[in-house]
Design an enzyme around this catalytic site. Structure first.
Site, PDB file in Angstrom:
ATOM      1  CG  ASP A   1       1.457   5.140   4.516  1.00 18.87           C
ATOM      2  OD1 ASP A   1       1.122   4.178   5.226  1.00 18.87           O
ATOM      3  OD2 ASP A   1       2.379   5.073   3.680  1.00 18.87           O
TER       4      ASP A   1
ATOM      5  CG  ASP B   1       7.619  -8.442   6.238  1.00 24.23           C
ATOM      6  OD1 ASP B   1       7.392  -7.634   7.158  1.00 24.23           O
ATOM      7  OD2 ASP B   1       8.732  -8.542   5.694  1.00 24.23           O
TER       8      ASP B   1
ATOM      9  CE  LYS C   1      18.878  -7.313  20.217  1.00 21.34           C
ATOM     10  NZ  LYS C   1      20.099  -6.575  20.619  1.00 21.34           N
TER      11      LYS C   1
ATOM     12  CD  GLU D   1       9.847   7.036   7.182  1.00 22.06           C
ATOM     13  OE1 GLU D   1      10.791   6.680   7.916  1.00 22.06           O
ATOM     14  OE2 GLU D   1       8.897   6.278   6.884  1.00 22.06           O
TER      15      GLU D   1
ATOM     16  CG  ASN E   1       7.832   9.398  17.127  1.00 19.32           C
ATOM     17  OD1 ASN E   1       7.000   8.540  16.841  1.00 19.32           O
ATOM     18  ND2 ASN E   1       8.635   9.288  18.184  1.00 19.32           N
TER      19      ASN E   1
ATOM     20  CG  ASP F   1      11.906  -0.981  12.955  1.00 16.81           C
ATOM     21  OD1 ASP F   1      12.095  -2.156  13.331  1.00 16.81           O
ATOM     22  OD2 ASP F   1      12.827  -0.170  12.786  1.00 16.81           O
TER      23      ASP F   1
END
Length: 312
Positions: free
Chosen positions: A130, A244, A212, A156, A183, A208
């Protein structure tokens, strides 16, 4: 009016029976989107309307406004994770950053490869990775449900979340799950290439968005990562992505759709998987929603999902 105006009551649990009553009522309310919808008044009081006059009486008398965090607690209640003050005592109290820059120099060094035989009871089992595991509850739920059929690895980039997730793993005495402060863009390839067993599933769930345009290069789904996933994914293995944010979902979809020589979308393999007219998978196929998914659906947002399978 035929529809009753219902403000969902949230118990300050005085007993196990009280909690159970609230749990049943809340589950019933949030599991029927066709008959329940969320509204926001000017004073931001969240209300639910349902075609029933008896639902309100099933909730506890002592009440407060329900929040998405309450729904997260309900979703993962069976894990019975330690309370926050116990974790604070172990790990210290510090603010967890919501966003980090993965291109920062502090995240450019690959993590050391763990001794897989120390990490997992059986390191030859199929592995799910994940990417961006967040709090870890989603992955912990899966690992607890499947203790003997697979191993789970959460990557994570926020170290505090990793420490807390590992604390939970130890508290639950799970031997088929591990979290790494890493990472994924830098460490994924060397980690999965060293794993003794097959890579069966990679999930990238609500990453994330980096809205921009100049920050799009910070997004986790980039061509090198896609190539590494495809190279090490076992035949028949799957990739599950969701967001989302439509722009982010389209970006991930574009990159994985481009690999049609080796990947097939799940609805071309299994026509029973429900998809909308645009090819988005309608329901989370994992059996449990992520925290971000719960928060977003609570706010009325859509979740855009795609699942791919590597050709055999």
């Amino acid at each position: 009016m035929g529809a009753s105006h219902l403000c969902l009551h949230y118990c300050y649990y005085q007993s196990a029976a009280g909690f159970a009553a609230f749990h049943r009522t809340a589950k019933a309310l949030i599991s029927k989107p066709s008959s329940t919808f969320l509204c926001r008044r000017r004073h931001h009081h969240r209300c639910l309307y349902r075609n029933t006059a008896s639902a309100a009486s099933a909730a506890c008398n002592t009440s407060k406004e329900i929040r998405s965090t309450d729904l997260v607690a309900l979703e993962f209640a069976e894990l019975n994770l330690p309370v926050s003050n116990k974790i604070t005592g172990k790990l210290g109290h510090a603010r967890i950053r919501q966003h980090v820059n993965p291109l920062s120099s502090s995240f450019t060094v690959p993590v050391p490869i763990p001794d897989w035989s120390e990490v997992y009871k059986d390191p030859t089992l199929p592995l799910m990775v994940d990417i961006g595991s967040g709090s870890g509850r989603f992955l912990i739920w899966l690992a607890r449900r499947n203790p003997d059929s697979g191993n789970y690895l959460g990557l994570e980039i926020r170290q505090k979340l990793v420490k807390r997730a590992e604390f939970w793993v130890q508290e639950l005495a799970l031997s088929n799950i591990h979290f790494l402060f890493a990472n994924a863009s830098v460490s994924f390839k060397q980690l999965v290439s060293s794993y003794p067993g097959p890579l069966m599933l990679v999930s990238i769930l609500c990453p994330d968005p980096h809205f921009k345009k100049k920050h799009h290069k910070r997004r986790v789904v980039q061509k090198p990562l896609v190539d590494s996933i495809i190279d090490y994914l076992m035949p028949g293995g799957k990739v599950f992505v969701q967001s989302d944010v439509l722009e982010v979902a389209l970006d991930m979809r574009k990159q994985f759709d481009a690999e049609s020589k080796v990947l097939q979308h799940i609805d071309t393999i299994d026509p029973t998987v429900p998809c909308d007219s645009e090819g988005w998978v309608l329901n989370n196929p994992m059996g449990i929603r992520t925290e971000r998914e719960i928060h977003s659906e609570f706010e009325g947002a859509n979740i855009y999902r795609r699942m791919y399978q590597k050709k055999i």
